[in-house]
Design a protein around this motif. Structure first.
Motif, PDB file in Angstrom:
ATOM      1  N   UNK A 105      20.999  -3.868 -11.005  1.00 12.83           N
ATOM      2  CA  UNK A 105      19.691  -3.833 -11.203  1.00 12.83           C
ATOM      3  C   UNK A 105      18.781  -4.973 -11.260  1.00 12.83           C
ATOM      4  N   UNK A 106      19.585  -6.246 -11.799  1.00 12.38           N
ATOM      5  CA  UNK A 106      18.820  -7.375 -11.958  1.00 12.38           C
ATOM      6  C   UNK A 106      18.550  -7.948 -10.404  1.00 12.38           C
ATOM      7  N   UNK A 107      19.400  -7.514  -9.734  1.00 14.48           N
ATOM      8  CA  UNK A 107      19.141  -7.991  -8.213  1.00 14.48           C
ATOM      9  C   UNK A 107      18.009  -7.166  -7.384  1.00 14.48           C
ATOM     10  N   UNK A 108      18.134  -6.047  -7.689  1.00 16.56           N
ATOM     11  CA  UNK A 108      17.262  -4.970  -7.499  1.00 16.56           C
ATOM     12  C   UNK A 108      15.632  -5.269  -7.852  1.00 16.56           C
ATOM     13  N   UNK A 109      15.635  -5.766  -9.229  1.00 14.07           N
ATOM     14  CA  UNK A 109      14.320  -6.050  -9.678  1.00 14.07           C
ATOM     15  C   UNK A 109      13.775  -7.455  -9.201  1.00 14.07           C
ATOM     16  N   UNK A 167      18.271 -10.936 -17.722  1.00 13.92           N
ATOM     17  CA  UNK A 167      17.933 -10.632 -16.328  1.00 13.92           C
ATOM     18  C   UNK A 167      18.460  -9.161 -16.366  1.00 13.92           C
ATOM     19  N   UNK A 168      19.456  -8.624 -17.353  1.00 17.08           N
ATOM     20  CA  UNK A 168      19.708  -7.191 -17.372  1.00 17.08           C
ATOM     21  C   UNK A 168      18.635  -6.218 -17.759  1.00 17.08           C
ATOM     22  N   UNK A 169      17.534  -6.833 -18.057  1.00 24.33           N
ATOM     23  CA  UNK A 169      16.465  -6.009 -18.639  1.00 24.33           C
ATOM     24  C   UNK A 169      15.300  -5.959 -17.870  1.00 24.33           C
ATOM     25  N   UNK A 170      14.480  -5.108 -17.712  1.00 25.60           N
ATOM     26  CA  UNK A 170      13.179  -5.189 -16.817  1.00 25.60           C
ATOM     27  C   UNK A 170      12.171  -6.199 -17.275  1.00 25.60           C
ATOM     28  N   UNK A 176      21.186 -14.685  -7.012  1.00 27.04           N
ATOM     29  CA  UNK A 176      21.569 -13.645  -8.060  1.00 27.04           C
ATOM     30  C   UNK A 176      22.926 -13.973  -8.415  1.00 27.04           C
ATOM     31  N   UNK A 177      22.963 -14.822  -9.629  1.00 27.01           N
ATOM     32  CA  UNK A 177      24.361 -15.365  -9.995  1.00 27.01           C
ATOM     33  C   UNK A 177      24.793 -14.660 -11.394  1.00 27.01           C
ATOM     34  N   UNK A 178      23.877 -14.249 -12.086  1.00 31.33           N
ATOM     35  CA  UNK A 178      24.144 -14.010 -13.707  1.00 31.33           C
ATOM     36  C   UNK A 178      25.193 -12.750 -13.465  1.00 31.33           C
ATOM     37  N   UNK A 188      25.911  -2.157 -14.980  1.00 31.23           N
ATOM     38  CA  UNK A 188      25.087  -1.871 -13.819  1.00 31.23           C
ATOM     39  C   UNK A 188      23.837  -2.461 -13.858  1.00 31.23           C
ATOM     40  N   UNK A 189      23.122  -2.700 -15.070  1.00 29.86           N
ATOM     41  CA  UNK A 189      21.692  -3.366 -15.011  1.00 29.86           C
ATOM     42  C   UNK A 189      22.095  -4.834 -14.932  1.00 29.86           C
ATOM     43  N   UNK A 190      23.143  -5.274 -15.439  1.00 32.66           N
ATOM     44  CA  UNK A 190      23.402  -6.857 -15.329  1.00 32.66           C
ATOM     45  C   UNK A 190      23.684  -7.265 -13.806  1.00 32.66           C
TER      46      UNK A 190
END
Length: 263
Positions: free
Chosen positions: A118-122, A66-69, A91-93, A113-115
């Motif tokens: 951005x995972x939560x945003x996406x 989930x750290x990736x798009x 969102x737990x990861x 930041x991605x993990x």
């Protein structure tokens, strides 16, 4: 207590171990169906199978990062395909870090930041449209006490978890008009597999008393003088997902055994 979760659909990231798995089992015990995300496909499938057999609910495993798009897109698509959307997103990861600010490279900052953010945003972008179609929903962000009371050795974790907490607050204001409640949970010390692994590594050259090391950490940081179990945190999260928490919006809740030193 009737929580009103039977036949709801919950998406849980980091769902194959620790707090995420405990949340999955607690929601399944209430009759909710699950879409579970984690990177380790074999372990994820095993846990999903166990949940199906134990609780008689549907549990769909989605092996993704989930750290990736691509990972968040695949997860949202799986929820849509299996259940025509979701009612709950947890969102737990996440993962701890270990660095100094002066030495940590840009790439490490970006990875966390991605993990954590951005995972939560996406996933909000991917799953909120379905929640709107279903008449509302719940989004829970598992941040950390470190979002407000940082530990010196993991500045990247502290900063990105603080950002996740603020994202939760701002998302709550944006979505409450759609009857989508957003909240944040800040756990303290929780006895997850990562804590045990780290303790074993740190004590390998000094006798291997990893439990003693964890007991010392708990005595130092938590007035309750012990770690929480993942299930203790999960029960609180499941309550926040339920109809019983209908007036809880845009808040951050600490489950920390008294670790937070401020009011």
């Amino acid at each position: 207590m009737e929580l009103g979760l039977r036949d709801k659909v919950a998406v849980i990231t980091g769902g194959s171990a620790g707090i995420g798995l405990a949340v999955a089992r607690s929601l399944a015990a209430e009759g909710a169906h699950l879409v579970l995300a984690a990177r380790a496909a074999d372990r994820l499938e095993e846990e999903a199978r166990g949940i199906r057999e134990t609780y008689g609910v549907r549990a769909v495993p989605v092996a993704c990062d989930v750290a990736t798009r691509d990972g968040t897109t695949a997860l949202a698509a799986a929820a849509e395909e299996a259940f025509a959307g979701a009612d709950i997103l947890v969102n737990n990861a996440g993962a701890g870090s270990n660095e100094t600010i002066l030495d940590a490279p840009d790439e490490k900052w970006q990875a966390y930041w991605d993990l954590h953010v951005m995972a939560a945003v996406r996933l909000a972008r991917g799953l909120v449209p379905g929640m709107r179609r279903r008449g509302g929903g719940v989004i829970l962000h598992n941040a950390s006490i470190c979002a407000v009371q940082p530990l010196w050795y993991e500045p990247i974790y502290n900063v990105t978890k603080a950002a996740l907490m603020m994202f939760s607050k701002t998302l709550a204001a944006e979505l409450i008009g759609d009857d989508i409640r957003v909240n944040c949970v800040n756990p303290g010390l929780v006895l997850t597999p990562d804590w045990v692994k780290t303790a074993k590594e740190l004590t390998a050259d000094s006798g291997g008393d990893w439990q003693g090391h964890l007991d010392e950490v708990a005595r130092e940081h938590a007035p309750i003088k012990r770690f929480a179990t993942p299930e203790e945190v999960a029960d609180f999260i499941v309550f926040l997902c339920s109809d019983r928490a209908g007036y809880s919006v845009g808040s951050t809740y600490f489950v920390d055994g008294g670790m937070l030193k401020t009011v």
